[in-house]
Design an enzyme around this catalytic site. Structure first.
Site, PDB file in Angstrom:
ATOM      1  N   SER A 155       0.834  -1.173   0.045  1.00 33.50           N
ATOM      2  CA  SER A 155       0.025   0.177  -0.010  1.00 33.50           C
ATOM      3  C   SER A 155       0.835   1.207  -0.023  1.00 33.50           C
ATOM      4  CB  SER A 155      -1.065   0.031   1.341  1.00 33.50           C
ATOM      5  OG  SER A 155      -0.387   0.319   2.439  1.00 33.50           O
ATOM      6  N   LYS A 193       1.428   4.074   7.531  1.00 37.28           N
ATOM      7  CA  LYS A 193       0.748   4.988   6.570  1.00 37.28           C
ATOM      8  C   LYS A 193       1.013   6.432   6.732  1.00 37.28           C
ATOM      9  CE  LYS A 193      -2.358   1.845   4.915  1.00 37.28           C
ATOM     10  NZ  LYS A 193      -1.410   0.680   5.238  1.00 37.28           N
TER      11      LYS A 193
END
Length: 234
Positions: A155, A193
């Site tokens: 991701s 993230k």
């Protein structure tokens, strides 16, 4: 042997990674070296690449890896050998020029504990116990306590963070918008993230269009640390 400008550019890219986790943009490199056009930066980057100091990552704009520093500033090899890397520029926005690191971290090796795996995708179990250590030059680290995690998932690929990389994290419980962080969700799931604030909520943003941004209440997210460096195994 590097020219003065080549050495200045390599050092500038390296120091920006140590402070922010991302390299400077071409405009920032141009301004830092007081050049009139970005074509001069392109020539310097090509020269550094040809001499084996940096490597361009394919299919990513302005994505570079710092493979090594000149012998006078790079640390000796540790028990495990890694490639200190910088991740893709242009994603973190404009960053401040980094301050000079503390004298006690330069020119010496530091042992960094590897604390298991971190998900760059669907969150996995919370940070595990120490598995082993890696040795890095203090040149690659900012002040503070650090730990490393092995990345699992894709991701964050558009930030130059790939499955199997080791991310080096500085322990801290706060972050600025745009920082790449280790977030602990509900005290049981850890993920890597980009941090953003959305009003009173926290957004955990992927660097891969295949993943949705997660928006959570601040009581559900604990910041465990901020990305300051990345190493890629040979």
């Amino acid at each position: 042997m590097l020219t003065r400008k080549q050495h200045e550019l390599l050092r500038f890219i390296h120091e920006r990674l140590r402070e922010t986790g991302v390299p400077p943009s071409f405009d920032e490199m141009k301004d830092a070296l007081d050049l009139k056009s970005k074509s001069g930066i392109h020539r310097l980057i090509t020269a550094l690449e040809e001499r084996g100091f940096i490597r361009r990552l394919p299919n990513r704009a302005r994505a570079l890896e710092v493979i090594r520093l000149p012998e006078s500033t790079s640390g000796a090899a540790g028990q495990r050998r890694f490639t200190p890397s910088v991740v893709e520029g242009g994603l973190a926005g404009k960053a401040k020029a980094p301050p000079q690191p503390a004298a006690d971290t330069r020119d010496r090796e530091m042992s960094i504990p590897v604390m298991g795996r971190i998900a760059a995708g669907t969150p996995i179990s919370a940070i595990q116990t120490r598995s082993h250590s890696i040795t890095l030059s203090g040149d690659f680290l900012a002040q503070g306590d650090h730990f490393a995690l092995e990345v699992r998932g894709d991701s964050m690929v558009e930030a130059g963070i790939l499955d199997g990389d080791l991310v080096v994290i500085r322990k801290q419980d706060n972050a600025n918008t745009g920082d790449i962080i280790v977030a602990l969700i509900d005290d049981e799931e850890a993920t890597l993230k980009r941090f953003r604030r959305r009003g009173s909520s926290i957004a955990l943003e992927a660097a891969n269009q295949a993943y949705e941004t997660r928006v959570l209440g601040p009581d559900r997210v604990k910041i465990q640390g901020k990305l300051v460096s990345l190493v890629r195994r040979y």
